[in-house]
Write an enzyme that holds these catalytic residues in place. Structure first.
Site, PDB file in Angstrom:
ATOM      1  N   HIS A  27      -2.690  -2.015  -1.557  1.00  0.00           N
ATOM      2  CA  HIS A  27      -1.268  -1.963  -1.218  1.00  0.00           C
ATOM      3  C   HIS A  27      -0.952  -0.645  -0.496  1.00  0.00           C
ATOM      4  O   HIS A  27      -1.645   0.371  -0.697  1.00  0.00           O
ATOM      5  CB  HIS A  27      -0.404  -2.063  -2.485  1.00  0.00           C
ATOM      6  CG  HIS A  27      -0.407  -3.430  -3.092  1.00  0.00           C
ATOM      7  ND1 HIS A  27       0.382  -3.782  -4.162  1.00  0.00           N
ATOM      8  CD2 HIS A  27      -1.125  -4.549  -2.764  1.00  0.00           C
ATOM      9  CE1 HIS A  27       0.162  -5.052  -4.470  1.00  0.00           C
ATOM     10  NE2 HIS A  27      -0.748  -5.542  -3.644  1.00  0.00           N
ATOM     11  N   GLU A  59       1.268   1.594  -0.948  1.00  0.00           N
ATOM     12  CA  GLU A  59       1.525   2.755  -1.815  1.00  0.00           C
ATOM     13  C   GLU A  59       0.221   3.385  -2.285  1.00  0.00           C
ATOM     14  O   GLU A  59       0.053   4.604  -2.223  1.00  0.00           O
ATOM     15  CB  GLU A  59       2.321   2.325  -3.060  1.00  0.00           C
ATOM     16  CG  GLU A  59       3.680   1.721  -2.799  1.00  0.00           C
ATOM     17  CD  GLU A  59       3.644   0.203  -2.745  1.00  0.00           C
ATOM     18  OE1 GLU A  59       2.776  -0.364  -2.050  1.00  0.00           O
ATOM     19  OE2 GLU A  59       4.493  -0.429  -3.395  1.00  0.00           O
ATOM     20  N   CYS A 107       5.116  -2.875  -6.986  1.00  0.00           N
ATOM     21  CA  CYS A 107       4.638  -3.773  -8.032  1.00  0.00           C
ATOM     22  C   CYS A 107       4.151  -2.938  -9.227  1.00  0.00           C
ATOM     23  O   CYS A 107       4.146  -1.706  -9.199  1.00  0.00           O
ATOM     24  CB  CYS A 107       3.521  -4.646  -7.490  1.00  0.00           C
ATOM     25  SG  CYS A 107       1.961  -3.755  -7.271  1.00  0.00           S
ATOM     26  N   CYS A 110       1.262  -0.424  -8.467  1.00  0.00           N
ATOM     27  CA  CYS A 110       1.658   0.750  -7.695  1.00  0.00           C
ATOM     28  C   CYS A 110       2.511   1.707  -8.531  1.00  0.00           C
ATOM     29  O   CYS A 110       2.379   2.929  -8.400  1.00  0.00           O
ATOM     30  CB  CYS A 110       2.367   0.318  -6.420  1.00  0.00           C
ATOM     31  SG  CYS A 110       1.226  -0.489  -5.263  1.00  0.00           S
TER      32      CYS A 110
HETATM   33 ZN    ZN Z   1       1.775  -2.697  -5.179  1.00  0.00          ZN
END
Ligand code: ZN
Length: 156
Positions: free
Chosen positions: A55, A57, A85, A88
Site C-alpha cells: 500500500h 502508506e 486500512c 497501514c
Molecule cells: Zn493500507
C-alpha cells in the site's frame, strides 16, 4: 519550510495519479519530517510488486525510514489520499508517526473513521494526531475515474 496540508496532499495526489498509470488503485502517500521536508513518497503498488503489503502508506514509510536510517519516524507526518486500512494504521503506530492527514474516507476498509477508529483506542502505546478530508473531493474524483475506466474496459 513547513507548507500547508493541502500542498503536501497535492504531492500525494501526484503519486496516486502515477499509480493509476501503472494500473494500480490510485492511492498516493508522502511522509514529511518536522522541518517540512518530504522524505518519502510512494504510490499504491500491491499488484505490480506482488506484495500484499504494498500500500502507498507502507511504501512511503519504508522510503522515509530508509532515508533517515531509522524505523522510528517520530515528528513526521504522513499524507495519504485515502483513509488508511488496518495494516497501514498498524505500520504508522510502529513508526511512531506524529500525525496523519488523509483525503477521502474509505467506507469499506477505513480504520480511522469509517469502519472503526483504531487511533482512538486507549490500548496503543502511541497516539497519532489525525486530520481527515483534506482535498477529499480531488482524491475521490481520481478513484472514481479509475474505477469507471476499468468498468468500461470490462464492458468492451
Ligand atoms: Zn493500507
Amino acid at each position: 519550510m513547513i507548507r500547508s496540508d493541502e500542498f503536501y496532499m497535492h504531492r500525494a495526489l501526484d503519486q496516486a495519479h502515477l499509480a493509476a498509470e501503472m494500473g494500480e488503485v490510485p492511492v498516493g502517500a508522502v511522509v514529511v519530517d518536522a522541518d517540512g521536508r518530504i522524505i518519502g513518497e510512494a504510490g499504491n503498488a500491491p499488484v505490480s510488486s506482488c506484495d500484499p503489503s504494498g500500500h502507498a502508506e507502507v511504501r512511503a514509510l519504508r522510503a522515509a525510514a530508509r532515508q533517515v536510517g531509522n524505523y522510528r519516524l517520530s515528528g513526521c507526518t504522513l499524507f495519504v489520499t485515502l483513509e488508511p486500512c488496518m495494516m497501514c494504521v498498524g505500520a504508522m503506530i510502529h513508526a511512531r508517526l506524529r500525525r496523519l492527514v488523509y483525503a477521502a474516507a474509505e467506507p469499506r476498509t477505513g480504520m480511522v473513521e469509517s469502519k472503526a477508529n483504531l487511533l482512538a483506542q486507549p490500548w496503543f502505546n502511541h497516539a497519532i494526531d489525525v486530520r481527515g478530508g483534506v482535498l477529499a473531493g480531488q482524491a475521490s474524483k481520481c478513484l472514481k475515474a479509475f474505477f469507471a475506466a476499468r468498468r468500461n474496459e470490462a464492458d468492451r
